[in-house]
Design a protein around this motif. Structure first.
Motif, PDB file in Angstrom:
ATOM      1  N   ILE A 115       0.837  -1.201   0.000  1.00 16.60           N
ATOM      2  CA  ILE A 115       0.000   0.000   0.000  1.00 16.60           C
ATOM      3  C   ILE A 115       0.873   1.251   0.000  1.00 16.60           C
ATOM      4  O   ILE A 115       0.663   2.183  -0.789  1.00 16.60           O
ATOM      5  N   SER A 116       1.867   1.276   0.868  1.00 14.65           N
ATOM      6  CA  SER A 116       2.760   2.435   0.952  1.00 14.65           C
ATOM      7  C   SER A 116       3.510   2.651  -0.352  1.00 14.65           C
ATOM      8  O   SER A 116       3.739   3.791  -0.773  1.00 14.65           O
ATOM      9  N   THR A 117       3.886   1.568  -1.005  1.00 10.25           N
ATOM     10  CA  THR A 117       4.618   1.687  -2.264  1.00 10.25           C
ATOM     11  C   THR A 117       3.743   2.274  -3.362  1.00 10.25           C
ATOM     12  O   THR A 117       4.187   3.136  -4.138  1.00 10.25           O
ATOM     13  N   LEU A 118       2.491   1.837  -3.442  1.00 13.05           N
ATOM     14  CA  LEU A 118       1.581   2.427  -4.424  1.00 13.05           C
ATOM     15  C   LEU A 118       1.413   3.925  -4.166  1.00 13.05           C
ATOM     16  O   LEU A 118       1.425   4.743  -5.095  1.00 13.05           O
ATOM     17  N   GLU A 119       1.248   4.284  -2.894  1.00  9.72           N
ATOM     18  CA  GLU A 119       1.089   5.706  -2.556  1.00  9.72           C
ATOM     19  C   GLU A 119       2.365   6.486  -2.875  1.00  9.72           C
ATOM     20  O   GLU A 119       2.303   7.637  -3.337  1.00  9.72           O
ATOM     21  N   GLN A 120       3.501   5.866  -2.659  1.00  3.39           N
ATOM     22  CA  GLN A 120       4.768   6.524  -2.952  1.00  3.39           C
ATOM     23  C   GLN A 120       4.902   6.818  -4.445  1.00  3.39           C
ATOM     24  O   GLN A 120       5.275   7.926  -4.837  1.00  3.39           O
ATOM     25  N   TYR A 121       4.568   5.846  -5.273  1.00  2.00           N
ATOM     26  CA  TYR A 121       4.669   6.082  -6.720  1.00  2.00           C
ATOM     27  C   TYR A 121       3.599   7.052  -7.217  1.00  2.00           C
ATOM     28  O   TYR A 121       3.798   7.739  -8.216  1.00  2.00           O
ATOM     29  N   ALA A 122       2.485   7.121  -6.508  1.00  2.00           N
ATOM     30  CA  ALA A 122       1.495   8.143  -6.853  1.00  2.00           C
ATOM     31  C   ALA A 122       2.064   9.538  -6.630  1.00  2.00           C
ATOM     32  O   ALA A 122       1.705  10.497  -7.335  1.00  2.00           O
ATOM     33  N   GLU A 123       2.952   9.680  -5.659  1.00  2.00           N
ATOM     34  CA  GLU A 123       3.618  10.964  -5.427  1.00  2.00           C
ATOM     35  C   GLU A 123       4.752  11.201  -6.418  1.00  2.00           C
ATOM     36  O   GLU A 123       4.943  12.304  -6.925  1.00  2.00           O
ATOM     37  N   LEU A 124       5.528  10.161  -6.683  1.00  2.00           N
ATOM     38  CA  LEU A 124       6.713  10.319  -7.523  1.00  2.00           C
ATOM     39  C   LEU A 124       6.385  10.477  -9.003  1.00  2.00           C
ATOM     40  O   LEU A 124       7.097  11.190  -9.723  1.00  2.00           O
ATOM     41  N   GLY A 125       5.334   9.796  -9.457  1.00  2.00           N
ATOM     42  CA  GLY A 125       5.036   9.798 -10.888  1.00  2.00           C
ATOM     43  C   GLY A 125       4.866  11.173 -11.500  1.00  2.00           C
ATOM     44  O   GLY A 125       5.522  11.510 -12.502  1.00  2.00           O
ATOM     45  N   PRO A 126       4.016  12.032 -10.937  1.00  4.29           N
ATOM     46  CA  PRO A 126       3.791  13.338 -11.554  1.00  4.29           C
ATOM     47  C   PRO A 126       5.006  14.266 -11.523  1.00  4.29           C
ATOM     48  O   PRO A 126       5.041  15.250 -12.282  1.00  4.29           O
ATOM     49  N   VAL A 127       5.990  14.004 -10.669  1.00  4.65           N
ATOM     50  CA  VAL A 127       7.173  14.872 -10.619  1.00  4.65           C
ATOM     51  C   VAL A 127       8.385  14.210 -11.260  1.00  4.65           C
ATOM     52  O   VAL A 127       9.506  14.700 -11.129  1.00  4.65           O
ATOM     53  N   HIS A 128       8.162  13.087 -11.943  1.00  5.07           N
ATOM     54  CA  HIS A 128       9.254  12.443 -12.676  1.00  5.07           C
ATOM     55  C   HIS A 128       9.653  13.363 -13.827  1.00  5.07           C
ATOM     56  O   HIS A 128       8.838  13.701 -14.674  1.00  5.07           O
ATOM     57  N   ARG A 129      10.900  13.785 -13.846  1.00  4.55           N
ATOM     58  CA  ARG A 129      11.296  14.820 -14.791  1.00  4.55           C
ATOM     59  C   ARG A 129      12.577  14.451 -15.505  1.00  4.55           C
ATOM     60  O   ARG A 129      13.319  13.562 -15.108  1.00  4.55           O
ATOM     61  N   GLY A 130      12.834  15.189 -16.590  1.00  6.91           N
ATOM     62  CA  GLY A 130      14.033  14.972 -17.373  1.00  6.91           C
ATOM     63  C   GLY A 130      15.126  15.967 -17.037  1.00  6.91           C
ATOM     64  O   GLY A 130      15.146  16.569 -15.955  1.00  6.91           O
ATOM     65  N   HIS A 131      16.042  16.172 -17.969  1.00  4.44           N
ATOM     66  CA  HIS A 131      17.190  17.046 -17.770  1.00  4.44           C
ATOM     67  C   HIS A 131      17.255  18.046 -18.918  1.00  4.44           C
ATOM     68  O   HIS A 131      16.672  17.843 -19.985  1.00  4.44           O
ATOM     69  N   SER A 132      17.991  19.123 -18.706  1.00  6.83           N
ATOM     70  CA  SER A 132      18.164  20.123 -19.759  1.00  6.83           C
ATOM     71  C   SER A 132      19.634  20.495 -19.879  1.00  6.83           C
ATOM     72  O   SER A 132      20.411  20.354 -18.929  1.00  6.83           O
ATOM     73  N   LEU A 133      20.003  20.953 -21.083  1.00  9.64           N
ATOM     74  CA  LEU A 133      21.374  21.360 -21.354  1.00  9.64           C
ATOM     75  C   LEU A 133      21.333  22.552 -22.304  1.00  9.64           C
ATOM     76  O   LEU A 133      20.715  22.481 -23.377  1.00  9.64           O
ATOM     77  N   ARG A 134      21.965  23.637 -21.892  1.00 14.04           N
ATOM     78  CA  ARG A 134      21.963  24.829 -22.739  1.00 14.04           C
ATOM     79  C   ARG A 134      22.952  24.666 -23.881  1.00 14.04           C
ATOM     80  O   ARG A 134      24.077  24.203 -23.703  1.00 14.04           O
ATOM     81  N   GLY A 135      22.539  25.118 -25.066  1.00 13.88           N
ATOM     82  CA  GLY A 135      23.436  25.213 -26.209  1.00 13.88           C
ATOM     83  C   GLY A 135      23.961  26.639 -26.290  1.00 13.88           C
ATOM     84  O   GLY A 135      24.559  27.144 -25.341  1.00 13.88           O
ATOM     85  N   ASN A 136      23.674  27.357 -27.411  1.00 13.74           N
ATOM     86  CA  ASN A 136      24.016  28.777 -27.442  1.00 13.74           C
ATOM     87  C   ASN A 136      22.935  29.569 -26.713  1.00 13.74           C
ATOM     88  O   ASN A 136      22.037  29.005 -26.102  1.00 13.74           O
ATOM     89  N   ARG A 137      23.020  30.905 -26.815  1.00 16.35           N
ATOM     90  CA  ARG A 137      22.138  31.739 -25.993  1.00 16.35           C
ATOM     91  C   ARG A 137      20.667  31.489 -26.275  1.00 16.35           C
ATOM     92  O   ARG A 137      19.831  31.614 -25.390  1.00 16.35           O
ATOM     93  N   LEU A 138      20.318  31.133 -27.497  1.00 19.64           N
ATOM     94  CA  LEU A 138      18.916  30.966 -27.874  1.00 19.64           C
ATOM     95  C   LEU A 138      18.574  29.509 -28.202  1.00 19.64           C
ATOM     96  O   LEU A 138      17.615  29.251 -28.936  1.00 19.64           O
ATOM     97  N   ALA A 139      19.335  28.549 -27.675  1.00 19.76           N
ATOM     98  CA  ALA A 139      19.070  27.143 -27.962  1.00 19.76           C
ATOM     99  C   ALA A 139      19.243  26.321 -26.687  1.00 19.76           C
ATOM    100  O   ALA A 139      19.973  26.713 -25.777  1.00 19.76           O
ATOM    101  N   ALA A 140      18.560  25.196 -26.637  1.00 19.06           N
ATOM    102  CA  ALA A 140      18.676  24.296 -25.486  1.00 19.06           C
ATOM    103  C   ALA A 140      18.277  22.886 -25.905  1.00 19.06           C
ATOM    104  O   ALA A 140      17.537  22.694 -26.881  1.00 19.06           O
ATOM    105  N   ASP A 141      18.781  21.908 -25.174  1.00 19.05           N
ATOM    106  CA  ASP A 141      18.343  20.521 -25.298  1.00 19.05           C
ATOM    107  C   ASP A 141      17.640  20.130 -24.001  1.00 19.05           C
ATOM    108  O   ASP A 141      18.020  20.589 -22.926  1.00 19.05           O
ATOM    109  N   TYR A 142      16.621  19.297 -24.115  1.00 20.43           N
ATOM    110  CA  TYR A 142      15.999  18.742 -22.915  1.00 20.43           C
ATOM    111  C   TYR A 142      15.492  17.338 -23.219  1.00 20.43           C
ATOM    112  O   TYR A 142      15.329  16.955 -24.387  1.00 20.43           O
ATOM    113  N   THR A 143      15.276  16.572 -22.151  1.00 21.44           N
ATOM    114  CA  THR A 143      14.825  15.195 -22.313  1.00 21.44           C
ATOM    115  C   THR A 143      13.388  15.051 -21.835  1.00 21.44           C
ATOM    116  O   THR A 143      12.969  15.701 -20.874  1.00 21.44           O
ATOM    117  N   VAL A 144      12.650  14.182 -22.506  1.00 23.37           N
ATOM    118  CA  VAL A 144      11.261  13.877 -22.164  1.00 23.37           C
ATOM    119  C   VAL A 144      11.165  12.374 -21.889  1.00 23.37           C
ATOM    120  O   VAL A 144      11.571  11.555 -22.722  1.00 23.37           O
TER     121      VAL A 144
END
Length: 503
Positions: A115-144
């Motif tokens: 039960i606790s594990t299901l509740e834990q993943y209910a919290e973690l799932g919506p905030v699961h996020r990727g990473h970003s990396l800046r290129g030049n001043r007007l460009a960026a990479d990010y992960t989905v």
């Protein structure tokens, strides 16, 4: 494709999360016996190949819509499932007791963890996020992070609800659809768990199938996107080969032969209590149970006497539950007999008891060596084999040996020894001064024949996801485009004039 045994039972003596007493009665049924009395409880039909294929097809058809569901909505469904599990906890615990012999209160604790594990993943799932990396001043990479698609989950009997909920929660909240098969040692419990959880999700998102090695093989050979398996190393290796052929991502937590290293500077009575908890809890049927003990010779006599007393107390007060079936008991006793033939001494337990069921006593074996099966194979029973070592370095060298890499425990007050052990032990989890425990959300990567991939924690969301990299740059503005076109036109005219001059 060749047949692959993918149940949670090892096909050899290295049984990990092995399974409950099973008798195939025909092609469509598994007969379950009570491990305490040997009496027949019920027969559960196995899924036919057509039903297995249909379950995968249904999961595939539901995958796109579930993947596009907002993470917060998926989390809400997981919370609904957790509440349903809480309401059915007593019924499931009694099924667990009937099929595997695990006491009801311990079964309730495992369900509470689920039960606790299901509740834990209910919290973690919506905030699961990727990473970003800046290129030049007007460009960026990010992960989905995107769901992999259809997930097959093959789970064991020894803590059936807690383990299953970890994989189910992470897979579903990540946006995957799930086909779950529990161990054939607790098929009625697996079906009941599916009946409890499935109504919380849209049709086709979460399904349960029942069966043994044949059903597991069909699922592993299916065109699915991820297979998660908790079970024997032998079965895990077969599943890994199946995934290599189909392209499925495979996550495995498999067998272990976890060492306990006892340093000279700890209290021997306390250390013996830790060893007893690690070796005898759930009758030794825990994936990270203490399987082999290395104790410094300076405290060995006191430690061994205290460990013998711990085992005797458990045998006297009847707190050692039966092993899951007679086959498991035979495998455990075969390892004990091998040790006794090679010179080990059973100071407590070590003999087959009279009476019905698959009970085996808490057993302490002294004079063990690294040539004995109890020190090199996974035993999965209430056995505490002890080898005395002359130094911490000798114990650490032995603890680092073997083909498994699940977990290890070190009992020491010497920070240098602790740091040395943490650096050297080739395992996914190192526990210092406590055999069980750990923070909620902890994760580890088993090594060697103990598996691969993260189990539990936020990292399990990564295992059930694939990553898309996006590169984004600023478009050229319209005014900038006109100016650039003008410059190009002027440049072309100058080039033509230069060419005429050269002529």
């Amino acid at each position: 494709m060749p047949s692959i045994a993918t149940d949670t039972t090892a096909q050899d003596s290295t049984a990990h999360h092995s399974s409950a007493q099973r008798e195939p009665t025909d092609n469509n049924g598994i007969t379950i016996r009570n491990p305490r009395t040997g009496e027949v409880l019920w027969t559960v039909p196995e899924a036919e190949p057509a039903a297995v294929a249909h379950a995968v097809e249904v999961a595939r058809s539901a995958a796109a819509e579930w993947a596009s569901t907002a993470p917060a909505e998926r989390a809400a469904a997981l919370r609904k499932a957790a509440k349903a599990l809480e309401a059915a906890a007593r019924e499931l615990a009694e099924l667990n007791f009937s099929e595997t012999g695990r006491p009801v209160e311990e079964s309730l604790a495992g369900i509470g963890a689920g039960i606790s594990t299901l509740e834990q993943y209910a919290e973690l799932g919506p905030v699961h996020r990727g990473h970003s990396l800046r290129g030049n001043r007007l460009a960026a990479d990010y992960t989905v992070a995107e769901p992999r698609g259809v997930a097959v989950l093959l789970t064991p009997w020894n803590d059936p609800v807690a383990v299953a909920c970890g994989l189910i929660g992470a897979a579903l909240v990540s946006g995957n659809t799930v086909v779950h098969k529990s161990s054939e040692r607790c098929p009625r419990l697996g079906e009941a768990l599916g009946e409890v959880l499935a109504p919380a999700f849209p049709p086709g998102v979460f399904q349960t199938v029942s069966g043994g090695a044949g059903v597991g093989a069909l699922l592993a050979q299916s065109e699915v996107d991820v297979i998660a398996h908790v079970g024997s190393s032998a079965a895990g290796a077969r599943i890994a080969r199946a995934g290599a052929l189909t392209g499925a991502h495979v996550i495995r937590e498999n067998g272990g032969n976890d060492p306990l290293l006892v340093d000279r500077d700890v209290d021997p009575g306390w250390a013996a209590g830790q060893a007893a908890i690690g070796a005898f809890s759930n009758s030794g049927q825990i994936c990270v149970a203490v399987e082999r003990i290395y104790v410094h010779e300076d405290i060995a006599a006191e430690f061994c006497a205290a460990l013998e007393a711990e085992a005797a107390l458990r045998n006297t007060n009847g707190t050692v539950a039966p092993l899951v079936d007679l086959r498991m008991r035979d495998e455990v006793h075969a390892q004990v007999a091998d040790a006794l033939r090679q010179g080990a001494r059973a100071v407590e337990g070590g003999a087959l008891p009279d009476g019905p069921g698959s009970f085996y006593p808490a057993t302490v074996l002294l004079n063990c060596t690294d040539r004995m099966q109890v020190m090199t194979e996974e035993t999965f029973g209430p056995i505490a084999p002890v080898q005395v070592v002359k130094s911490f370095d000798d114990g650490l060298r032995l603890a680092c040996s073997g083909r498994y890499g699940l977990a290890a425990t070190v009992l020491s007050g010497n920070i240098a020894h602790i740091q040395q052990a943490v650096a050297a032990l080739p395992v996914g989890t190192v526990k210092i001064n406590e055999v069980f425990g750990g923070a909620p959300g902890g994760a580890a990567q088993p090594r060697g024949e103990s598996g691969a991939g993260f189990g539990y924690g936020p990292e399990l969301l990564d295992e059930f996801s694939r990553v898309k990299v996006v590169h984004i740059a600023a478009p050229l503005a319209l005014s900038d485009s006109a100016a650039a076109a003008g410059r190009e036109s002027a440049g072309a005219g100058e080039s033509a004039a230069d060419e005429r001059d050269r002529s």
